[in-house]
Design an enzyme around this catalytic site. Structure first.
Site, short mmCIF file in Angstrom:
data_model
loop_
_atom_site.label_atom_id
_atom_site.label_comp_id
_atom_site.label_asym_id
_atom_site.label_seq_id
_atom_site.Cartn_x
_atom_site.Cartn_y
_atom_site.Cartn_z
N PHE A 62 0.50 -0.77 0.05
CA PHE A 62 0.14 0.00 0.20
C PHE A 62 0.90 1.45 0.00
O PHE A 62 0.29 2.55 0.37
CB PHE A 62 -1.15 0.22 1.37
CG PHE A 62 -2.12 -0.95 1.35
CD1 PHE A 62 -3.01 -1.55 -0.07
CD2 PHE A 62 -3.09 -1.55 1.81
CE1 PHE A 62 -3.90 -2.19 -0.91
CE2 PHE A 62 -3.93 -2.15 1.92
CZ PHE A 62 -4.60 -2.59 0.55
N ASP A 287 -0.85 -9.91 -4.63
CA ASP A 287 0.57 -8.95 -4.46
C ASP A 287 -0.01 -7.51 -5.09
O ASP A 287 0.63 -7.28 -6.47
CB ASP A 287 1.88 -9.96 -5.15
CG ASP A 287 2.92 -9.28 -5.57
OD1 ASP A 287 3.13 -8.68 -4.74
OD2 ASP A 287 3.49 -9.66 -6.32
O1 DOR Z 1 6.69 -7.00 -8.97
C1 DOR Z 1 6.41 -6.77 -7.97
N1 DOR Z 1 5.99 -5.46 -7.26
N2 DOR Z 1 7.34 -7.57 -7.20
C2 DOR Z 1 7.80 -7.17 -5.91
O2 DOR Z 1 8.30 -8.01 -5.87
C3 DOR Z 1 7.82 -5.68 -4.89
C4 DOR Z 1 6.67 -5.16 -5.80
C5 DOR Z 1 6.16 -3.74 -6.13
O3 DOR Z 1 6.52 -3.43 -4.50
O4 DOR Z 1 6.05 -2.72 -6.39
ZN ZN Z 2 4.81 -8.39 -3.42
#
Ligand code: DOR
Ligand code: ZN
Length: 422
Positions: A62, A287
């Site tokens: 976030f 994610d």
């Molecule tokens: O694609 C990704 N974005 N992989 C990650 O490990 C971190 C995440 C991010 O925080 O943008």
């Molecule tokens: Zn992540």
């Protein structure tokens, strides 16, 4: 004569033990006190649609504090509740990474009072900070390869015994640092090239390490292949994301689908989906990783990460509606297992558990409209994908979404202040 005070009775068709049942649920202080066919009380709420326990997303970014132009706790958590998620666990890769208790306390005080859903915060384990990690952390995250705002744990990892003493999940981003270095390619222009520059072999290498770590309660974050699951065996819980299940590196989404670990070849994706459908994965997380249009302008220099906290449940419910995913698998991987992994009294319709719910009608399937999402960065490769959004969402007995609209101010609490599973 016992006269029980209940705040509210929620009635409708609840999902319990593999089927929908017409039930009434008495709620007191946000907790389910009684479940039955014949439960009465002062205030009655009737909910239409199939009612599930509120969902838990154990993997969101976030960006608060530090990059609140990308997202903040209010916008991220508002997105969560619109998507049926009533609890999130926020990752520690802020601009100032959450690697010690001062940074943790600062983040907790900044986000407290601003969340629309309940939340927990991770701390980052860097290989050498085990004695500095806040005991209020809901989970420990380690990056075994470099990624956005995250330095990889390189070389020796010290203090496993201290980490092990913290009674929380240890989550690993498994892409081997050394392997990534060997495959590093300048000027990647599309999703296939990005995949080749961070190949599956780096993930598998790293998962072998994860398997060997002398820790319990391990979770392998966002695994992208059936081979990854096989490598782990049951040494760790296996997390998958809707994007690795549903998208591949030939899709034409450009930088909006650039993510780490990368989207894989179609064959790998299809096998991952098949493995998930047949029960080889434990947890589905979004994610959710917002970035600005500027960050995503040029594929070559684009940041990695895509949004998904609001679409996770709707996309998976659409798979249920289409007959691809079983209702029980949906429930266990999106709702029950993520809550259970973190010891929450959530994710099950059970007396003593929190009265978090969302209700959805499977007949309400429609295309995702990115402009209707609530993230500060409402661009998603899932635009147009079939989805089933919840109509009603309840957080600890309070209706927070009614007729698909948020109706309350932020009332989310830190999960460390909630009652836990003993
Ligand atoms: O694609 C990704 N974005 N992989 C990650 O490990 C971190 C995440 C991010 O925080 O943008
Ligand atoms: Zn992540």
């Amino acid at each position: 004569m016992g006269f029980e005070m209940t705040d509210v009775i929620i009635s409708g068709s609840f999902y319990r033990e593999g089927k929908f049942e017409e039930l009434s649920v008495a709620v007191e202080d946000g907790i389910i006190r009684k479940i039955g066919k014949d439960v009465h009380g002062a205030k009655n709420i009737r909910i239409s649609g199939g009612i599930f326990p509120g969902a838990t997303d154990i993997h969101v970014h976030f960006r608060d504090p530090g990059e609140t132009h990308k997202e903040d706790f209010a916008s991220g958590s508002l997105s969560a509740i619109y998507g049926g998620t009533t609890t999130v666990f926020d990752m520690p890769n802020n601009v100032i990474p959450v690697t010690d208790y001062d940074v943790f306390e600062n983040k907790l005080s900044i986000v407290s009072g601003r969340s629309f859903c309940d939340f927990g915060l991770y701390s980052m384990y860097t290989g050498s900070n085990s004695s500095l990690i806040s005991s209020k952390s809901s989970g420990i995250k380690s990056y075994l390869g470099e990624s956005t705002n995250a330095t990889a744990v390189g070389g020796e990892m010290k203090g496993f015994d201290e980490i092990e003493k913290l009674p929380v999940p240890k989550v690993f981003h498994a892409e081997s640092f050394r392997c990534l270095k060997n495959h590093h390619t300048e000027g990647v222009k599309n999703l296939r090239e990005h995949n080749l520059s961070r190949p599956l072999e780096c993930e598998i290498d790293s998962l072998k390490d994860v398997k060997g770590f002398p820790l319990t309660r391990k979770i392998a974050a966002h695994i992208t292949s059936e081979d990854s699951a096989r490598t782990l065996g049951d040494s760790a819980l296996k997390e998958v994301t809707p994007h690795h299940l549903l998208l591949n590196d030939m899709d034409q989404h450009g930088s909006w689908a650039r993510v780490n670990p990368p989207l894989r070849e179609r064959e790998v994706q299809e096998k991952l989906l098949a493995a998930y459908l047949s029960g080889s994965m434990d947890i589905v997380s979004s994610d959710h990783a917002p970035h600005t249009e500027e960050d995503k302008e040029d594929f070559e220099f684009s940041k990695s990460g895509l949004i998904g906290v609001e679409t996770r449940i709707p996309l998976m419910l659409a798979l249920v509606k289409k007959g691809i995913l079983s209702m029980e698998r949906f429930y266990s991987t999106c709702i029950r297992n993520p809550a259970a992994a973190f010891g929450l009294r959530k994710g099950e319709l059970k007396e003593g558990y929190y009265a978090d719910f969302f209700a959805a009608n499977l007949s309400d399937m429609s295309g995702v409209k990115e402009r209707n999402l609530h993230s500060k960065t409402p661009f998603t490769p899932f635009n147009g994908f079939q989805s089933v959004f919840p109509n009603t969402v309840i957080l600890r007995g309070e209706v927070v979404i009614e007729n698909r609209e948020a109706i309350l101010e932020p009332m989310g609490r830190h999960v460390m202040d909630l009652r836990r599973v003993e």
